[in-house]
Design a protein around this motif. Structure first.
Motif, short mmCIF file in Angstrom:
data_model
loop_
_atom_site.label_atom_id
_atom_site.label_comp_id
_atom_site.label_asym_id
_atom_site.label_seq_id
_atom_site.Cartn_x
_atom_site.Cartn_y
_atom_site.Cartn_z
N UNK A 99 -13.69 -0.93 -1.47
CA UNK A 99 -12.32 -0.43 -1.34
C UNK A 99 -12.13 0.44 -0.11
N UNK A 100 -11.08 0.14 0.62
CA UNK A 100 -10.75 0.90 1.81
C UNK A 100 -9.99 2.16 1.47
N UNK A 134 -7.18 0.46 -3.04
CA UNK A 134 -7.89 -0.50 -2.20
C UNK A 134 -6.98 -1.60 -1.68
N UNK A 135 -5.64 -1.39 -1.73
CA UNK A 135 -4.69 -2.41 -1.30
C UNK A 135 -4.54 -2.40 0.23
N UNK A 136 -4.28 -3.56 0.79
CA UNK A 136 -3.88 -3.70 2.18
C UNK A 136 -2.61 -4.53 2.23
N UNK A 137 -1.98 -4.58 3.39
CA UNK A 137 -0.80 -5.42 3.56
C UNK A 137 -1.19 -6.87 3.77
N UNK A 138 -0.23 -7.77 3.52
CA UNK A 138 -0.53 -9.20 3.65
C UNK A 138 0.68 -9.98 4.17
N UNK A 174 -7.45 -9.07 2.04
CA UNK A 174 -6.30 -8.15 2.02
C UNK A 174 -6.54 -7.05 1.00
N UNK A 175 -7.80 -6.75 0.71
CA UNK A 175 -8.11 -5.72 -0.26
C UNK A 175 -7.86 -6.21 -1.68
N UNK A 176 -7.77 -5.26 -2.59
CA UNK A 176 -7.47 -5.60 -3.98
C UNK A 176 -6.04 -6.10 -4.06
N UNK A 208 0.80 -1.23 0.00
CA UNK A 208 0.00 0.00 0.00
C UNK A 208 0.83 1.27 0.00
N UNK A 209 1.89 1.32 0.81
CA UNK A 209 2.66 2.55 0.90
C UNK A 209 3.42 2.83 -0.39
N UNK A 210 3.99 1.79 -0.98
CA UNK A 210 4.69 1.98 -2.25
C UNK A 210 3.71 2.33 -3.36
N UNK A 211 2.53 1.73 -3.31
CA UNK A 211 1.50 2.08 -4.31
C UNK A 211 1.16 3.56 -4.21
#
Length: 778
Positions: free
Chosen positions: A722-723, A728-732, A657-659, A541-544
């Motif tokens: 989406x969060x 909409x990414x989360x960590x995994x 874990x989101x998208x 998410x942070x890099x995205x």
């Protein structure tokens, strides 16, 4: 003009793009710290204490120094006084941190404590010389057991009475007396988890090269956080940060152990300024097992109150963890989070916790994949115990209490603000994949035949992408080269988690570039923007966010330049497949290479006011404090009552874990964590005897899971609306290691339920299972 190949950018996120790292890594062409050589490079080896606790009376290095090729033997008197500051950026210098001398000074505090540093022409000679260093020790009684350390007469550190490194707590337990007093069922158990080690494929390693002429220090390090190594090293030595360069190439696993420099790294950095050439230290496996750090060694007294329908009324956890002699970093923060997150993904409205971190004369605690994971082990194991005692199926008990996506946001009673989680949905998905009812029928039939099968469940809430303090932002620089190819610069810290592939996919999408035109440069603090590195399931998410912020600047420039070149309106310009074209006119397009040629070599042809070049830097600062992922792990097993052997049959993960940026990468991260969790549940133990001596110093004693121990892992993915994270990414990264131990423990407990066995300790070795059966009279 060449026609635009397609309308709209090809979307690479969400696709199983092949990992760009694989070509070199699978061919054995990676570059690890031990592959680096420097002119005249010297090699280091540590003299380590053989005693868990001993006073250092004297040290004689004369015999070692007489060996040809031995350059120096450094002691605490030589190095420790040169330390300027030794705190970590992530915790800051305001927390009440614990002692951290580079070399043991006055007293060795665990077996493996570095006492001296030998420098020689090669590692073999350094090891021989280390054997010749004579240290006069006065053995002292060790504090071997953290659980009784508070009552011990001995102190690991004189300034910490009761061997207490620190403590935190929530509301007083008395405030919940009414909830527990009125409950139909109160389940209380103390759960114990053994010490484990991260054991990355590549142990720790560092090279430090000091240039006295320029006042510059160059470091090659196996690290998850190159910029943290730079900041820490600059503080340690009192150097300007811009005089320190850290280079990280390939890293063979980290799992938290390689986020922050440890004491051996400090020694190499301090010694490097006293030597005429670069100094390399590569840890061997025995050193890694005795001195690189421990994790998970802890216990907790858990209490759950239920009404007569099995609804959770209140939850408390009194948690104690072993932090060894020299924990890194301050251990109380993550320790307290164990209690704060103990209610997990359940509809718990009342609760509290207490936490204590205890010193012992063992190796120091370090971060390890989900440092707070004990909360899930304690909660999920006690939930299964509660289900059996109340008379409710464990899946049904969870179903009645789990939070659903529609109930978000929800704040647990200890202040954890859950949001965008689909906990109930992951349970239902995982149970459906397994065919839970079908398994229960199979289990009943097997028991009639004298075979004992079991099923275990774990549901958890995982905090990812923490966005405050040191972790608050992430940067990226993107340059479209004169050739039209794209280079993306990010801090990096990839340790096998495929951050290269992730960045390439994200940048290709964000720029409308062909993925084959995109490459990434990571891990060199001289050319990459500051970033906190890999840890806390934050990289995706942070890099995205960082790539998205930066690419937006370049997209605007590409669009304006293409509109000027094609004599079209900017809103009509589309970017796809490394070309810019005009919507509705397939014959009007221009390649990124052509645009780059204008930007770099024809500044007179640029639109009025546009600067030359195609390069941008950006920094992402999210508005959320963290992103919450959630999952359900379901495991089935068969237990041999005679031998105590556990055979895992199926393993299912329902993950929210989101998208997904790349499903292959996501599932690879889950699988790696699951395997580590299986090892922690069944095999691994960083064991010490009653006097504090390590007894698991090789892979003959420290058992790791193999392919034969792990069933095929089956995946399901749930994606709620989406969060707040980009895309909409989360960590995994940590979830697999969090969910696996409780799922495996509960599966074994379920298999042994007919015998009245209650499991409260790990690991579940064959001997431990046979002992449980014997205690139960089976």
């Amino acid at each position: 003009m060449t026609a635009l190949a397609s309308v709209g950018a090809a979307r690479y996120a969400g696709r199983r793009v092949h990992r760009v790292e694989d070509a070199r890594l699978l061919a054995g062409a990676g570059t690890f710290v031990d592959d680096i050589t420097r002119p005249g490079m010297l090699h280091a080896c540590f003299v380590r204490s053989p005693h868990p606790r001993a006073r250092i009376i004297g040290l004689d290095a004369s015999a070692a120094l007489r060996l040809p090729g031995v350059h120096a033997v450094f002691t605490a008197a030589d190095l420790n006084g040169d330390v300027r500051e030794a705190w970590y950026t992530g915790t800051g210098n305001q927390v009440p941190d614990t002692p951290r001398p580079p070399l043991a000074e006055g007293e060795a505090r665990f077996a493996g404590d570095p006492v001296a540093l030998v420098v020689a022409d090669n590692r073999y000679l350094a090891e021989d010389a280390a054997e010749l260093v004579e240290v006069d020790y006065e053995p002292l009684a060790a504090v071997a057991d953290y659980a009784t350390a508070g009552a011990s007469e001995g102190l690991v550190h004189q300034n910490y009475p009761g061997n207490l490194a620190g403590q935190l707590a929530g509301a007083p337990a008395e405030t919940l007396a009414d909830a527990f007093g009125a409950a139909a069922h109160v389940i209380s158990e103390t759960i114990w988890e053994q010490a484990v080690a991260a054991v990355p494929m590549e142990p720790r390693g560092i090279i430090a090269e000091w240039s006295a002429a320029s006042g510059e220090l160059t470091i090659w390090a196996a690290t998850q956080a190159p910029h943290e190594v730079r900041m820490f090293s600059a503080r340690l030595l009192g150097l300007p940060e811009h005089r320190v360069r850290v280079i990280t190439r390939d890293v063979g696993g980290g799992f938290g152990q390689k986020v922050m420099p440890l004491r051996e790294d400090m020694c190499v950095l301090l010694a490097a300024r006293k030597l005429p050439a670069a100094l390399k230290w590569t840890e061997d496996r025995q050193e890694n097992l005795i001195a690189a750090g421990q994790a998970r060694h802890e216990h907790g007294a858990a209490r759950l109150a239920f009404d007569d329908q099995g609804i959770i009324l209140a939850a408390t956890l009194d948690h104690v963890q072993d932090v060894g002699a020299y924990p890194t970093p301050w251990p109380v923060g993550t320790g307290a989070f164990v209690g704060m997150n103990f209610p997990g993904p359940y509809r718990v409205t009342r609760g509290t916790f207490s936490h204590a971190s205890m010193f012992s004369n063992t190796v120091g605690r370090v971060a390890y994949r989900g440092p707070w994971a004990f909360e899930s082990l304690a909660r999920e194991v006690v939930l299964d115990i509660a289900a059996r005692r109340i008379g409710i199926d464990p899946a049904e008990l969870r179903r009645r209490n789990l939070l659903a996506a529609g109930e978000m946001p929800f704040t647990n009673p200890n202040g954890m603000p859950y949001d965008h989680m689909a906990s109930l949905e992951t349970l239902e998905q995982a149970l459906a994949i397994l065919d839970y009812d079908g398994f229960r029928a199979e289990q009943a039939a097997a028991r009639a035949q004298g075979r004992y099968l079991g099923v275990g469940i774990c549901c958890y809430a995982e905090p990812t992408s923490a966005a405050f303090g040191y972790y608050a932002t992430e940067g990226a620089t993107i340059r479209i080269e004169p050739s039209g190819k794209v280079n993306v610069y990010v801090a990096g810290g990839s340790t096998g988690n495929s951050l290269e592939t992730t960045v390439v996919q994200l940048a290709a999408d964000a720029l409308g570039a062909d993925i084959n035109d995109v490459a990434t440069i990571q891990g060199d603090t001289a050319v990459t923007p500051f970033g906190a590195g890999t840890g806390g399931s934050r990289s995706g998410p942070m890099t995205a966010g960082a790539v998205g912020e930066t690419a937006a600047i370049l997209r605007a420039k590409l669009t304006a330049l293409a509109a000027h070149k094609l004599e079209a309106a900017e809103p009509d310009i589309e970017l796809a497949n490394s070309r810019a074209g005009v919507r509705g006119d397939p014959d009007a397009s221009v390649s990124y290479r052509e645009l780059a040629d204008i930007a770099y070599f024809q500044p007179y042809a640029l639109p009025p006011g546009m600067s030359a070049g195609l390069e941008a830097s950006g920094r992402y600062a999210p508005s959320f404090p963290m992103l919450w992922a959630t999952a359900t792990h379901v495991c089935t097993c068969e237990v041999d009552l005679t031998t105590g052997a556990v055979k895992l049959l199926r393993y299912v993960v329902g993950e929210d874990c989101g998208h997904m940026i790349n499903p292959n990468v996501v599932e690879g991260q889950i699988a790696g964590g699951v395997v580590q969790g299986i090892g922690g549940a069944l095999l691994e133990q960083l064991a010490y005897d009653g006097e504090g001596n390590p007894v698991a110093t090789t892979f003959m004693d420290y058992l790791l899971p193999t392919a034969a121990d792990v069933p095929l892992i089956e995946y399901g993915h749930v994606e709620v609306a989406p969060g707040p994270g980009p895309g909409g990414y989360k960590g995994v990264g940590e979830g697999g290691a969090i969910g696996a131990p409780p799922a495996v423990v509960n599966a074994v407990a379920d298999a042994l339920a007919p015998f009245g066995v209650t499991i409260t300790r790990t690991p579940l070795t064959p001997a431990a299972i046979v002992a449980l059966l014997e205690e139960a009279g089976a």
